[in-house]
Design a protein around this motif. Structure first.
Motif, mmCIF file in Angstrom:
data_model
loop_
_atom_site.group_PDB
_atom_site.id
_atom_site.type_symbol
_atom_site.label_atom_id
_atom_site.label_comp_id
_atom_site.label_asym_id
_atom_site.label_seq_id
_atom_site.Cartn_x
_atom_site.Cartn_y
_atom_site.Cartn_z
ATOM 1 N N GLU A 22 0.841 -1.103 -0.157
ATOM 2 C CA GLU A 22 0.022 -0.090 -0.064
ATOM 3 C C GLU A 22 0.815 1.019 -0.059
ATOM 4 O OE1 GLU A 22 -3.314 2.239 2.618
ATOM 5 O OE2 GLU A 22 -2.966 -0.017 2.996
ATOM 6 N N ASN A 23 0.801 1.914 -1.202
ATOM 7 C CA ASN A 23 1.519 3.330 -1.210
ATOM 8 C C ASN A 23 2.972 3.334 -0.825
ATOM 9 O OD1 ASN A 23 -0.813 4.654 -2.125
ATOM 10 N ND2 ASN A 23 -1.698 4.936 0.005
ATOM 11 N N PRO A 24 3.779 2.511 -1.475
ATOM 12 C CA PRO A 24 5.317 2.748 -1.214
ATOM 13 C C PRO A 24 5.761 3.948 -1.591
ATOM 14 C CG PRO A 24 4.911 1.341 -2.958
ATOM 15 C CD PRO A 24 3.468 1.674 -2.514
ATOM 16 N N THR A 25 7.041 4.354 -0.898
ATOM 17 C CA THR A 25 7.587 5.675 -1.431
ATOM 18 C C THR A 25 8.855 5.310 -1.927
ATOM 19 O OG1 THR A 25 8.448 5.973 0.755
ATOM 20 C CG2 THR A 25 6.546 6.941 0.505
ATOM 21 N N SER A 26 9.304 6.310 -2.640
ATOM 22 C CA SER A 26 10.644 6.191 -3.222
ATOM 23 C C SER A 26 11.966 5.546 -2.408
ATOM 24 C CB SER A 26 11.028 7.393 -4.384
ATOM 25 O OG SER A 26 10.994 8.479 -3.625
ATOM 26 N N THR A 27 11.659 6.608 -1.339
ATOM 27 C CA THR A 27 12.947 6.186 -0.342
ATOM 28 C C THR A 27 12.552 4.860 0.391
ATOM 29 O OG1 THR A 27 11.278 7.368 1.319
ATOM 30 C CG2 THR A 27 12.992 8.720 0.273
ATOM 31 N N GLU A 28 11.520 4.397 0.544
ATOM 32 C CA GLU A 28 11.420 2.911 1.044
ATOM 33 C C GLU A 28 11.984 2.058 0.035
ATOM 34 O OE1 GLU A 28 7.501 3.120 3.704
ATOM 35 O OE2 GLU A 28 7.124 2.622 1.669
ATOM 36 N N ILE A 29 11.904 2.126 -1.267
ATOM 37 C CA ILE A 29 12.372 1.292 -2.239
ATOM 38 C C ILE A 29 13.734 1.322 -2.280
ATOM 39 C CG2 ILE A 29 12.141 0.883 -4.753
ATOM 40 C CD1 ILE A 29 9.361 1.918 -4.785
ATOM 41 N N GLN A 30 14.395 2.678 -2.236
ATOM 42 C CA GLN A 30 15.757 2.804 -2.179
ATOM 43 C C GLN A 30 16.390 2.189 -1.011
ATOM 44 O OE1 GLN A 30 16.892 6.713 -1.032
ATOM 45 N NE2 GLN A 30 18.916 6.446 -1.838
ATOM 46 N N ASP A 31 15.971 2.316 0.258
ATOM 47 C CA ASP A 31 16.308 1.829 1.538
ATOM 48 C C ASP A 31 16.397 0.190 1.361
ATOM 49 O OD1 ASP A 31 16.733 4.167 2.472
ATOM 50 O OD2 ASP A 31 14.738 4.065 3.659
ATOM 51 N N VAL A 32 15.431 -0.447 0.703
ATOM 52 C CA VAL A 32 15.280 -1.848 0.666
ATOM 53 C C VAL A 32 16.268 -2.291 -0.472
ATOM 54 C CG1 VAL A 32 13.899 -3.660 -0.452
ATOM 55 C CG2 VAL A 32 12.723 -2.108 1.280
ATOM 56 N N CYS A 33 16.423 -1.729 -1.835
ATOM 57 C CA CYS A 33 17.433 -2.095 -2.492
ATOM 58 C C CYS A 33 18.902 -2.002 -2.362
ATOM 59 C CB CYS A 33 16.893 -1.464 -4.021
ATOM 60 S SG CYS A 33 15.583 -1.971 -4.633
ATOM 61 N N ALA A 34 19.219 -0.928 -1.592
ATOM 62 C CA ALA A 34 20.454 -0.664 -1.182
ATOM 63 C C ALA A 34 20.964 -1.460 -0.117
ATOM 64 C CB ALA A 34 20.583 0.797 -0.511
ATOM 65 N N ALA A 35 20.034 -1.946 0.892
ATOM 66 C CA ALA A 35 20.291 -2.861 2.000
ATOM 67 C C ALA A 35 20.748 -4.324 1.504
ATOM 68 C CB ALA A 35 18.944 -3.271 2.816
ATOM 69 N N ALA A 88 11.228 -6.319 -3.243
ATOM 70 C CA ALA A 88 11.111 -4.937 -2.855
ATOM 71 C C ALA A 88 9.595 -4.776 -2.239
ATOM 72 C CB ALA A 88 11.113 -3.735 -3.780
ATOM 73 N N ALA A 89 8.669 -5.322 -2.746
ATOM 74 C CA ALA A 89 7.293 -5.260 -2.385
ATOM 75 C C ALA A 89 7.043 -6.504 -1.250
ATOM 76 C CB ALA A 89 6.331 -5.976 -3.341
ATOM 77 N N GLU A 90 7.842 -7.328 -0.907
ATOM 78 C CA GLU A 90 7.770 -8.476 -0.161
ATOM 79 C C GLU A 90 8.496 -7.945 1.273
ATOM 80 O OE1 GLU A 90 10.413 -12.386 0.904
ATOM 81 O OE2 GLU A 90 9.113 -12.436 -1.180
ATOM 82 N N THR A 91 9.479 -7.068 0.898
ATOM 83 C CA THR A 91 10.354 -6.461 1.939
ATOM 84 C C THR A 91 9.677 -4.974 2.729
ATOM 85 O OG1 THR A 91 12.185 -7.246 1.118
ATOM 86 C CG2 THR A 91 12.863 -6.030 2.937
ATOM 87 N N ILE A 92 9.257 -4.326 1.797
ATOM 88 C CA ILE A 92 8.765 -3.098 2.355
ATOM 89 C C ILE A 92 7.789 -3.033 3.651
ATOM 90 C CG2 ILE A 92 7.300 -0.842 1.858
ATOM 91 C CD1 ILE A 92 8.769 -1.104 -0.859
#
Length: 124
Positions: A22-35, A88-92
């Motif tokens: 539900e409504n993911p933000t770009s910073t959340e996606i960035q955090d998950v991918c960088a991790a 990303a959708a699973e981790t956010i």
């Protein structure tokens, strides 16, 4: 829009609705991918063209280096774009910011409902 469960496929969702967030933000996606270990670039002023809402919440584009110069995947567990989106959708939802927001909103909703019930009874 690719990961948002509030969107339809016509509005830009690219993964199944049961796996979307539900409504993911770009910073959340960035955090998950960088991790995970991707090379990530966040462009804050970019927007998805089909997004009609111009709020800050919907701004931002995340660019990820998926392949090396020779064409091999940077990370073997993510060979395609879709595999990255699904991860990303699973981790956010597991992010600390998401779990804290959920806990706080539940408490405020319960207090608000109790107040409304009390007001209704006083009017009668």
């Amino acid at each position: 829009a690719y990961l948002n469960n509030k969107k339809t496929i016509a509005e830009g969702r690219r993964i199944p609705i049961d796996k979307a967030v539900e409504n993911p933000t770009s910073t959340e996606i960035q955090d998950v991918c960088a991790a995970v270990g991707f090379n990530v670039l966040l462009e804050k002023n970019k927007m998805y063209p089909r997004e009609w809402n111009r709020d800050v919440q919907y701004r931002g584009r995340v660019r990820i280096q998926l392949r090396q110069d020779d064409g091999n995947p940077c990370l073997p567990q993510f060979p395609t774009r879709k595999s990255v989106m699904l991860y990303a959708a699973e981790t956010i939802p597991k992010l600390k910011t998401r779990t804290q927001k959920m806990g706080g909103s539940d408490q405020s909703l319960q207090q608000g409902e109790g107040g409304r019930k009390g007001k209704g009874k006083k009017k009668k």
